[in-house]
Design an enzyme around this catalytic site. Structure first.
Site, PDB file in Angstrom:
ATOM      1  N   SER A   1       0.854  -1.188   0.000  1.00 61.30           N
ATOM      2  CA  SER A   1       0.000   0.000   0.000  1.00 61.30           C
ATOM      3  C   SER A   1       0.886   1.232   0.000  1.00 61.30           C
ATOM      4  CB  SER A   1      -0.926   0.011   1.220  1.00 61.30           C
ATOM      5  OG  SER A   1      -1.889   1.039   1.109  1.00 61.30           O
ATOM      6  N   SER A   2       0.391   2.282  -0.655  1.00 59.57           N
ATOM      7  CA  SER A   2       1.168   3.513  -0.698  1.00 59.57           C
ATOM      8  C   SER A   2       0.222   4.694  -0.747  1.00 59.57           C
ATOM      9  CB  SER A   2       2.090   3.527  -1.926  1.00 59.57           C
ATOM     10  OG  SER A   2       1.330   3.491  -3.109  1.00 59.57           O
TER      11      SER A   2
END
Length: 327
Positions: A98-99
């Site tokens: 995730s970013s």
């Protein structure tokens, strides 16, 4: 006492760093299509959504966090939170899961979503919650915004970040490809994860005339929904690289590029064509088409969803160049 003075200094630094980020996005032209977004980016504090993140260092990643006992580390964390770059926010076994997207890309996508007052918006991929906060701020009504993610720890963290920033949109844990039927109908759908094709439930949960903006391949396609079984639209000019939708099926195998000229192998637009025609053209055929058609820009490509069929096309949905997308 000292910690409070430092916190005050960090608040001042956050305000100036946020203002600098807004100026940078402004200069990039990202929200020229809908400058109302400037105010949302000025108001929503990104650092509340990234209490820690990872930066690449030799041999792996280094964690930066806002609760570090070291003042210099806290300052680096805060400056990094307002850099116009994507931030790695979750790793699993050394892999990015995730970013937080690059703010100028988020701004461009939000402007291209063409949100109007009163629109009900579905976001696929909650991430840190920052994008949902920007939407909630712009719409002035948290209940108009729904965001969904497959991972419970991601949705729980997003809820906490949103609450810290004073927003309470509906955060759902579930498979983004299925949409969120209990919150439908939607006027806008925006995805922040890459997909191999357009999930049918999104169309069924949209009002006629709704706009869907989603990464596909290495681009961003903007579709207009005609009805529950039909949507069509073209790609935007910009490249876009997103983490794939979790639960969206196996990762595609890399395409063998041996025998193709290096200028094609290294060309971003050619790789976009390869991603779009995967399974429909072999790389040599794709290369011949690419040369014949003058190395087409992204905006010449589009996607049509009609009933059971979904296809990519060059120039014309009914033209000679069409390729089926995975069902």
């Amino acid at each position: 006492m000292g910690a409070h003075v430092l916190d005050k200094d960090l608040d001042d630094l956050a305000a100036s760093a946020r203002a600098a980020l807004v100026r940078e996005i402004d200069a990039s032209g990202a929200w020229d299509a809908d400058p109302v977004w400037r105010e949302a980016f000025e108001a929503v504090p990104r650092h509340l959504f990234v209490p820690y993140y990872y930066v690449g260092v030799v041999g792996g990643y280094e964690r930066r966090w806002g609760e570090s006992p070291d003042a210099g580390t806290r300052e680096r964390w805060l400056r990094g939170a307002y850099a116009d770059t994507p931030l790695a926010t979750r790793l699993r076994d050394g892999e990015l899961v995730s970013s937080s997207s690059q703010p100028s890309l988020m701004a461009m996508m939000l402007a291209e979503l063409r949100v109007t007052d009163g629109d009900r918006v579905l976001e696929i991929g909650a991430g840190t919650g920052y994008n949902a906060a920007l939407l909630a701020h712009r719409l002035g009504d948290d209940d108009l915004v729904t965001t969904v993610d497959l991972e419970p720890e991601i949705t729980e963290a997003a809820r906490q970040h949103l609450a810290a920033a004073g927003h309470h949109p509906v955060v759902v844990t579930g498979d983004g490809a299925r949409g969120v039927p209990e919150r439908a109908p939607f006027d806008r759908v925006v995805a922040t994860c890459a997909l191999p094709s357009i999930p049918r439930p999104w169309l069924a949960q949209c009002r006629p005339g709704a706009r869907i903006l989603t990464p596909l391949g290495t681009g961003l396609v903007a579709l207009t929904v005609r009805d529950a079984g039909h949507a069509e639209g073209r790609f935007l000019h910009t490249p876009a690289y997103f983490v794939p939708l979790r639960g969206g099926g196996p990762e595609p195998e890399p395409v063998p590029l041996g025998g193709l000229p290096r200028r094609a192998r290294d060309n971003e637009l050619f790789r976009f064509l390869l991603a779009l025609t995967r399974g429909g053209l072999d790389p040599q055929e794709a290369y011949e088409l690419w040369e014949r058609e003058g190395q087409p820009q992204r905006e010449r490509y589009g996607i049509t969803v009609r009933g059971e069929h979904e296809w990519a096309w060059l120039d014309d949905p009914e033209g000679p160049y069409t390729w089926p997308l995975p069902a």
